[in-house]
Motif scaffolding. Structure first.
Motif: not given
Length: 508
Positions: A38, A42, A45, A125-126
């Motif tokens: 992302g 990403t 975040r 996040t991932v």
């Protein structure tokens, strides 16, 4: 270049490494991981969540200073590059990972707590489990490599402990064998690799063969790299040009020190050849392994500092030309190298770098704007002073001994700065401290008492009534000026009507 030849290591650069980190500091280079997870959104975040965890962790929180959020923008650049994204961190960071953490009391337990916060942020996040496992598998040894406990109790790079290192390097510089011997007896941790490298370099630069011999006899290696002073490399390369003792000795033509180091097994490498302009050794190395032209220096671990940067820092246009001849177009990054060439006023090196794809649009603030040939060349390739106000700190404050320099300010304004810009938004720092004041160039010039700069700014449309984030005008900032500043002269420029009114009342 006439000197004895050291052991030519070719691609073996292990002697330049300061951390034992087997997976490498660039595990995701040339992969699509950054885009797949992302991209920057990403990473942003991820870092935000990581720091949320750190902020409420009573064990980790003290390691991050008064404002735990101040380093977040820098960490976002770091993790983006580490995960295979843009190399913006390497463009601007001023020290390597090891020295950024050395001296901090990082235990295995603290590293574990940090990893726990990182893992929780990663999970949030991932999306792909396989990507999470891959990333965590590489970040774990990175965190463990920075563990410093049991740490030295009286030696550090900052704070009180830094005095021991400063004193030892000064004793080495003076050639005080007895004094340094006493200092080492009092603080044996000075012989730890990173501290010893600083002491060894001081001795090598000063030509103190007796100190070098003492350090070698005490087990200090002949190859430990340490960064050159900014007075040698220039600010574009502050704390990122690491040289071995052998390179330092040759740079200052310290033949006796060079002989001692060679006898101790000192190694040759591509960075030394690039910095010193050793065309013979450099040509031989690159012929054997062309990939060395873009080798990342292990001494600065996560940063992308290559022989290109070393050649520019050494002012070696000849070696730069040879190195670039082994690099396919376009040249990756090279923003720092171009910045360094511009700071030296080297039209030849700037032209070489630009011809190989260096990105002039990211060169940033610098005195290149004053160069009659460099400035138009760089501007034609997109170089400009942005509106973030970063130029204000370089030209309108009295910090670091700066003087009133109206021609520099005029040139900055000519190449994109605006008199109405505010000093804020530096991506390597949080919006805290002085940046949070959101002040104009006129605020800073008034406080510094730079009368001619104030005149230039006013002529260019600066507003003397502009207010900072606390509601203060440039005249308000004048009240904080040093005693040497002529307050009356500044007031005359910023509020001539007020000055005239005061004069009339006095006359009455």
């Amino acid at each position: 270049m006439a000197h004895q030849l050291a052991q030519v290591t070719g691609a073996g650069l292990e002697h330049r490494g300061l951390l034992n980190y087997a997976p490498g500091f660039r595990p995701f280079r040339d992969t699509v991981l950054f885009e797949r997870i992302g991209g920057q959104a990403t990473v942003d975040r991820l870092v935000d969540l990581l720091y949320e965890g750190i902020a409420v962790d009573d064990h980790l929180r003290p390691l991050f200073g008064r404002d735990v959020t101040a380093s977040k923008p820098r960490q976002k650049l770091f993790f983006a590059e580490w995960l295979g994204g843009p190399r913006r961190y390497s463009e601007r960071a001023w020290t390597d990972l090891k020295h950024a953490h050395d001296g901090k009391p990082i235990t295995h337990a603290l590293a574990g707590r940090w990893l726990g916060h990182f893992q929780r942020a990663l999970e949030a996040t991932v999306a792909a489990d396989s990507d999470r496992r891959t990333i965590f598998g590489q970040v774990r040894p990175l965190a463990v490599a920075l563990v410093s406990q049991p740490a030295p109790q009286d030696v550090a790079w900052c704070g009180i402990g830094a005095r021991a290192v400063t004193r030892a390097t000064e004793l080495a510089r003076r050639g005080d064998v007895a004094g340094l011997g006493a200092a080492l007896a009092q603080a044996p941790d000075l012989l730890r690799p990173t501290y010893a490298a600083a002491v060894m370099q001081a001795a090598a630069l000063a030509g103190r063969a007796e100190i070098v011999r003492m350090l070698l006899d005490r087990g200090v290696g002949p190859d430990g790299p340490f960064y050159l002073p900014v007075g040698v490399t220039g600010r574009a390369f502050e704390r990122v040009i690491y040289v071995t003792p052998l390179c330092a000795a040759r740079f200052k033509r310290r033949a006796a020190v060079e002989s001692l180091l060679l006898a101790a097994g000192a190694s040759e490498d591509v960075f030394t050849a690039a910095f010193l302009g050793d065309l013979t050794v450099l040509t031989r190395m690159l012929a054997a392994d062309p990939g060395l032209a873009l080798a990342a220096d292990p001494a600065v671990d996560v940063l992308d500092i290559t022989p290109v940067e070393h050649a520019v820092a050494g002012g070696q246009a000849g070696t730069l030309r040879i190195i670039l001849g082994h690099i396919a177009h376009p040249l990756p990054g090279a923003v720092r190298a171009l910045r360094g060439a511009a700071a030296q006023g080297s039209l030849a090196m700037a032209e070489l770098l630009l011809a190989h794809g260096a990105d002039a649009t990211r060169i940033g603030v610098g005195r290149w704007v004053l160069h009659p040939e460099l400035a138009p060349l760089l501007a034609s390739r997109g170089a400009a002073i942005g509106s973030s106000g970063s130029w204000i700190g370089a030209a309108c404050t009295g910090n670091q001994g700066r003087k009133d320099d109206p021609e520099y300010v005029r040139a900055l304004l000519r190449y994109g700065a605006r008199a109405t810009d505010r000093r804020s938004g530096d991506v390597m720092k949080g919006a805290t401290g002085v940046l949070a004041l959101n002040a104009t160039a006129l605020h800073y010039a008034a406080k510094a008492g730079f009368l001619r700069t104030i005149e230039v700014l006013l002529e260019s449309g600066a507003d003397p009534a502009a207010r900072d984030s606390l509601g203060r005008t440039p005249l308000d900032w004048l009240e904080q000026a040093a005693p040497s500043v002529s307050r009356a002269a500044v007031r005359h420029l910023l509020a001539p009507e007020r000055e005239q009114g005061s004069a009339s009342q006095t006359a009455t």
